[in-house]
Write an enzyme that holds these catalytic residues in place. Structure first.
Site, PDB file in Angstrom:
ATOM      1  CE1 TYR A 241      12.291  11.714   7.485  1.00  0.00           C
ATOM      2  CE2 TYR A 241      11.229  12.132   9.610  1.00  0.00           C
ATOM      3  CZ  TYR A 241      11.383  12.421   8.266  1.00  0.00           C
ATOM      4  OH  TYR A 241      10.634  13.430   7.695  1.00  0.00           O
TER       5      TYR A 241
ATOM      6  CE  LYS B 105      13.430  16.120   6.023  1.00  0.00           C
ATOM      7  NZ  LYS B 105      13.287  16.330   4.547  1.00  0.00           N
TER       8      LYS B 105
ATOM      9  CB  THR C 252      10.059  16.519   9.682  1.00  0.00           C
ATOM     10  OG1 THR C 252       9.325  15.909  10.731  1.00  0.00           O
ATOM     11  CG2 THR C 252      11.542  16.245   9.941  1.00  0.00           C
ATOM     12  CG  ASP C 253       6.577  17.690  13.743  1.00  0.00           C
ATOM     13  OD1 ASP C 253       7.074  16.663  13.229  1.00  0.00           O
ATOM     14  OD2 ASP C 253       5.416  17.703  14.207  1.00  0.00           O
ATOM     15  CD  GLU C 254       9.232  12.344  13.055  1.00  0.00           C
ATOM     16  OE1 GLU C 254      10.243  11.659  13.219  1.00  0.00           O
ATOM     17  OE2 GLU C 254       8.139  11.897  12.691  1.00  0.00           O
TER      18      GLU C 254
HETATM   19  P1  NAD Z   1       7.592  10.001   0.508  1.00  0.00           P
HETATM   20  O1  NAD Z   1       8.473   8.959   1.096  1.00  0.00           O
HETATM   21  O2  NAD Z   1       6.167   9.695   0.241  1.00  0.00           O
HETATM   22  O3  NAD Z   1       8.220  10.506  -0.878  1.00  0.00           O
HETATM   23  C1  NAD Z   1       9.586  10.754  -1.040  1.00  0.00           C
HETATM   24  C2  NAD Z   1       9.864  10.892  -2.529  1.00  0.00           C
HETATM   25  O4  NAD Z   1      11.273  11.159  -2.690  1.00  0.00           O
HETATM   26  C3  NAD Z   1       9.568   9.613  -3.323  1.00  0.00           C
HETATM   27  O5  NAD Z   1       8.872   9.928  -4.513  1.00  0.00           O
HETATM   28  C4  NAD Z   1      10.940   9.044  -3.630  1.00  0.00           C
HETATM   29  O6  NAD Z   1      10.988   8.292  -4.844  1.00  0.00           O
HETATM   30  C5  NAD Z   1      11.778  10.316  -3.725  1.00  0.00           C
HETATM   31  N1  NAD Z   1      13.204  10.068  -3.458  1.00  0.00           N
HETATM   32  C6  NAD Z   1      13.743   9.349  -2.438  1.00  0.00           C
HETATM   33  N2  NAD Z   1      15.087   9.320  -2.544  1.00  0.00           N
HETATM   34  C7  NAD Z   1      15.402  10.070  -3.636  1.00  0.00           C
HETATM   35  C8  NAD Z   1      16.621  10.436  -4.246  1.00  0.00           C
HETATM   36  N3  NAD Z   1      17.809  10.025  -3.765  1.00  0.00           N
HETATM   37  N4  NAD Z   1      16.580  11.231  -5.355  1.00  0.00           N
HETATM   38  C9  NAD Z   1      15.391  11.639  -5.862  1.00  0.00           C
HETATM   39  N5  NAD Z   1      14.209  11.305  -5.332  1.00  0.00           N
HETATM   40  C10 NAD Z   1      14.207  10.539  -4.228  1.00  0.00           C
HETATM   41  O7  NAD Z   1       7.742  11.263   1.460  1.00  0.00           O
HETATM   42  P2  NAD Z   1       6.661  12.365   1.877  1.00  0.00           P
HETATM   43  O8  NAD Z   1       5.900  11.883   3.042  1.00  0.00           O
HETATM   44  O9  NAD Z   1       5.970  12.833   0.667  1.00  0.00           O
HETATM   45  O10 NAD Z   1       7.646  13.517   2.417  1.00  0.00           O
HETATM   46  C11 NAD Z   1       8.177  14.482   1.510  1.00  0.00           C
HETATM   47  C12 NAD Z   1       9.063  15.423   2.299  1.00  0.00           C
HETATM   48  O11 NAD Z   1       8.316  16.060   3.321  1.00  0.00           O
HETATM   49  C13 NAD Z   1      10.235  14.731   2.996  1.00  0.00           C
HETATM   50  O12 NAD Z   1      11.361  15.568   2.897  1.00  0.00           O
HETATM   51  C14 NAD Z   1       9.774  14.599   4.433  1.00  0.00           C
HETATM   52  O13 NAD Z   1      10.875  14.607   5.312  1.00  0.00           O
HETATM   53  C15 NAD Z   1       8.938  15.848   4.587  1.00  0.00           C
HETATM   54  N6  NAD Z   1       7.844  15.774   5.571  1.00  0.00           N
HETATM   55  C16 NAD Z   1       6.943  14.754   5.535  1.00  0.00           C
HETATM   56  C17 NAD Z   1       5.898  14.747   6.446  1.00  0.00           C
HETATM   57  C18 NAD Z   1       4.846  13.658   6.439  1.00  0.00           C
HETATM   58  O14 NAD Z   1       4.011  13.617   7.336  1.00  0.00           O
HETATM   59  N7  NAD Z   1       4.829  12.771   5.452  1.00  0.00           N
HETATM   60  C19 NAD Z   1       5.773  15.775   7.386  1.00  0.00           C
HETATM   61  C20 NAD Z   1       6.729  16.792   7.401  1.00  0.00           C
HETATM   62  C21 NAD Z   1       7.750  16.794   6.475  1.00  0.00           C
HETATM   63  O1  DAU Z   2       6.019  14.602  12.276  1.00  0.00           O
HETATM   64  C1  DAU Z   2       6.277  14.608  10.897  1.00  0.00           C
HETATM   65  C2  DAU Z   2       6.681  13.222  10.463  1.00  0.00           C
HETATM   66  O2  DAU Z   2       5.494  12.436  10.482  1.00  0.00           O
HETATM   67  C3  DAU Z   2       7.332  13.172   9.088  1.00  0.00           C
HETATM   68  O3  DAU Z   2       8.534  13.894   9.121  1.00  0.00           O
HETATM   69  C4  DAU Z   2       7.606  11.724   8.665  1.00  0.00           C
HETATM   70  O4  DAU Z   2       8.127  11.692   7.347  1.00  0.00           O
HETATM   71  C5  DAU Z   2       6.300  10.963   8.714  1.00  0.00           C
HETATM   72  O5  DAU Z   2       6.522   9.606   8.412  1.00  0.00           O
HETATM   73  C6  DAU Z   2       5.654  11.093  10.101  1.00  0.00           C
HETATM   74  O6  DAU Z   2       6.441  10.387  11.091  1.00  0.00           O
HETATM   75  P1  DAU Z   2       5.736   9.530  12.253  1.00  0.00           P
HETATM   76  O7  DAU Z   2       6.702   8.538  12.766  1.00  0.00           O
HETATM   77  O8  DAU Z   2       5.064  10.425  13.237  1.00  0.00           O
HETATM   78  O9  DAU Z   2       4.585   8.835  11.359  1.00  0.00           O
HETATM   79  P2  DAU Z   2       4.003   7.344  11.336  1.00  0.00           P
HETATM   80  O10 DAU Z   2       2.789   7.399  10.479  1.00  0.00           O
HETATM   81  O11 DAU Z   2       5.049   6.341  11.023  1.00  0.00           O
HETATM   82  O12 DAU Z   2       3.543   7.119  12.838  1.00  0.00           O
HETATM   83  C7  DAU Z   2       2.629   7.996  13.463  1.00  0.00           C
HETATM   84  C8  DAU Z   2       2.448   7.532  14.898  1.00  0.00           C
HETATM   85  O13 DAU Z   2       1.753   6.281  14.889  1.00  0.00           O
HETATM   86  C9  DAU Z   2       3.751   7.269  15.620  1.00  0.00           C
HETATM   87  O14 DAU Z   2       3.612   7.661  16.975  1.00  0.00           O
HETATM   88  C10 DAU Z   2       3.950   5.772  15.526  1.00  0.00           C
HETATM   89  C11 DAU Z   2       2.529   5.239  15.508  1.00  0.00           C
HETATM   90  N1  DAU Z   2       2.310   4.018  14.707  1.00  0.00           N
HETATM   91  C12 DAU Z   2       2.756   3.999  13.426  1.00  0.00           C
HETATM   92  C13 DAU Z   2       2.568   2.895  12.631  1.00  0.00           C
HETATM   93  C14 DAU Z   2       3.089   2.861  11.211  1.00  0.00           C
HETATM   94  C15 DAU Z   2       1.613   2.946  15.239  1.00  0.00           C
HETATM   95  O15 DAU Z   2       1.191   2.971  16.417  1.00  0.00           O
HETATM   96  N2  DAU Z   2       1.424   1.838  14.457  1.00  0.00           N
HETATM   97  C16 DAU Z   2       1.882   1.758  13.177  1.00  0.00           C
HETATM   98  O16 DAU Z   2       1.696   0.717  12.515  1.00  0.00           O
END
Ligand code: NAD
Ligand code: DAU
Length: 352
Positions: free
Chosen positions: A158, A162, A132-134
């Site tokens: 989180y 990561k 992630t970019d975080e």
């Molecule tokens: P998600 O939470 O939707 O899915 C995570 C999956 O991992 C689920 O299917 C869960 O059952 C599985 N999991 C959790 N713990 C586990 C374990 N111990 N063993 C096996 N499986 C397990 O997450 P996502 O949003 O699809 O993100 C996937 C990856 O991409 C993560 O590594 C996250 O950090 C990264 N990522 C997400 C975003 C985003 O915006 N969602 C952006 C950048 C990077």
């Molecule tokens: O930047 C990449 C990341 O983006 C991933 O690594 C994470 O897995 C993914 O969950 C996401 O993290 P964020 O914290 O940016 O996503 P989220 O959707 O939780 O929130 C996006 C923005 O919106 C953040 O600034 C918080 C705000 N927010 C979020 C929720 C859930 C609100 O204002 N209200 C809300 O109810």
């Protein structure tokens, strides 16, 4: 054969569906099916011999050794993680366990497996770590976007977990020579995203006539990328990324949260004109997220110059597709919002 972890979650499921839509190379999909993992996401693969689903944990070393010995994958694509920042604030232990210990266990299993390979199989093997970019921390309004050389300054449990996993992956390359590549991506949106994240939560709440909770002043900025573009980037990095490198992946699409919420409301006004008044009436400012990062921005020039990847969707096209998908899949939303998930939300947020 490739081994995917976390392939029942949001990005992992999109990746597996995408992959098997483009190639016949089989996938072993290892997922613990936490609240975020859902086999319904993979329903269209039922009976498809190219997809082997394994219900299991990345912390289970014996299981990993068995899967690697049995299936001989040429690559591991590692998505499995605890992914939600708010959950990490309420309960960081699961994040350390899966994101740090789980990635460590997977790296050790991969190292043992890779050490036993020879010739081309050893040279071509890849461990692709999806991150992630975080990990880079928070930007001010005038700061340049994150490049791959930016130091890590994670601020939430989180992002710290990561960042720790990214460091382990880097060290396993530097010390043991494991051929790893890491991608650091911005905020994804699209089908199958769990409705605890901003965009699907706003869509689901708006459809249910519930408040749309905007944290703080709503001016925190994220960079948004359609999930299909992220999947394409991962395929490119897997095919041609250089071992030991990291690649930033982003949408060149920075937006304040409030703009995102207004866009969702405006599109729902157009697509659901029968609702009682404009959806934006539901916007409700709530207490800010503790430690809330102000701005993320990704400089994605490296992946473009080296691998020729650029996002295909604009935010306008991607958000339309996403809202259309959620409108057509309201049963999916109702289903994932029930049971253990509902109890967690009620306990931590009350009726939201
Ligand atoms: P998600 O939470 O939707 O899915 C995570 C999956 O991992 C689920 O299917 C869960 O059952 C599985 N999991 C959790 N713990 C586990 C374990 N111990 N063993 C096996 N499986 C397990 O997450 P996502 O949003 O699809 O993100 C996937 C990856 O991409 C993560 O590594 C996250 O950090 C990264 N990522 C997400 C975003 C985003 O915006 N969602 C952006 C950048 C990077
Ligand atoms: O930047 C990449 C990341 O983006 C991933 O690594 C994470 O897995 C993914 O969950 C996401 O993290 P964020 O914290 O940016 O996503 P989220 O959707 O939780 O929130 C996006 C923005 O919106 C953040 O600034 C918080 C705000 N927010 C979020 C929720 C859930 C609100 O204002 N209200 C809300 O109810």
């Amino acid at each position: 054969m490739i081994l995917v972890t976390g392939g029942a979650g949001f990005i992992g499921a999109n990746f597996v569906l995408d992959w098997l839509g483009q190639t016949d190379e089989p996938v072993v999909n290892l997922d613990a099916l936490t609240y975020a993992g859902n086999r319904e996401n993979l329903a269209s693969l039922a009976g498809d011999a190219r997809h082997v689903f394994v219900h299991g944990d990345i912390c289970d070393r014996a299981l990993l050794d068995r899967l690697l010995a049995e299936h001989h994958p040429r690559a591991i694509v590692h998505f499995a993680a605890e992914s939600h920042v708010d959950r990490s604030i309420h309960g960081p232990a699961a994040f350390v366990r899966t994101n740090v210990e789980g990635t460590f266990t997977l790296l050790e299993a991969a190292r043992a497996y890779w050490s036993g390979l020879d010739g081309d199989a050893k040279a071509m093997f890849r461990f692709l770590h999806v991150s992630t970019d975080e990990v880079y921390g928070s930007l001010g309004p005038a700061d340049p976007a994150f490049t791959e050389t930016k130091g890590f300054e994670p601020n939430s449990p989180y992002s710290a977990s990561k960042a720790a996993s990214d460091h382990l992956v880097r060290a396993w390359h530097h010390t043991y020579g494991l051929p790893v590549v890491t991608t650091n991506c911005s905020n994804n949106y699209g089908p199958y995203q769990f409705p605890e994240k901003l965009i699907p939560l706003m869509i689901a709440n708006a459809l249910a006539g519930k408040p749309l909770p905007v944290y703080g002043d709503g001016q925190n900025v994220r960079d948004w990328l359609y999930v299909g573009d992220h999947c394409a980037a991962i395929r490119e990095v897997l095919a041609r990324g250089r071992a030991g490198e990291t690649y930033n992946v982003g949408g060149w699409n920075e937006k304040p949260n409030l703009d995102i919420v207004h866009t969702v409301c405006t599109l729902l006004d157009e697509l659901r004109p029968d609702a009682a008044g404009p959806h934006a009436r539901l916007i409700t400012y709530v207490a800010d997220r503790p430690g809330h990062d102000r701005r993320y921005a990704i400089d994605a020039r490296k992946i473009e110059h080296e691998l020729g990847w650029r996002p295909v969707e604009t935010f306008e096209s991607g958000i339309r597709k996403t809202i259309a998908w959620y409108l057509e899949h309201q049963d999916w939303v109702a289903h994932v919002q029930s049971g253990a998930y509902r109890e967690w939300v009620d306990r931590n947020y009350g009726q939201r």
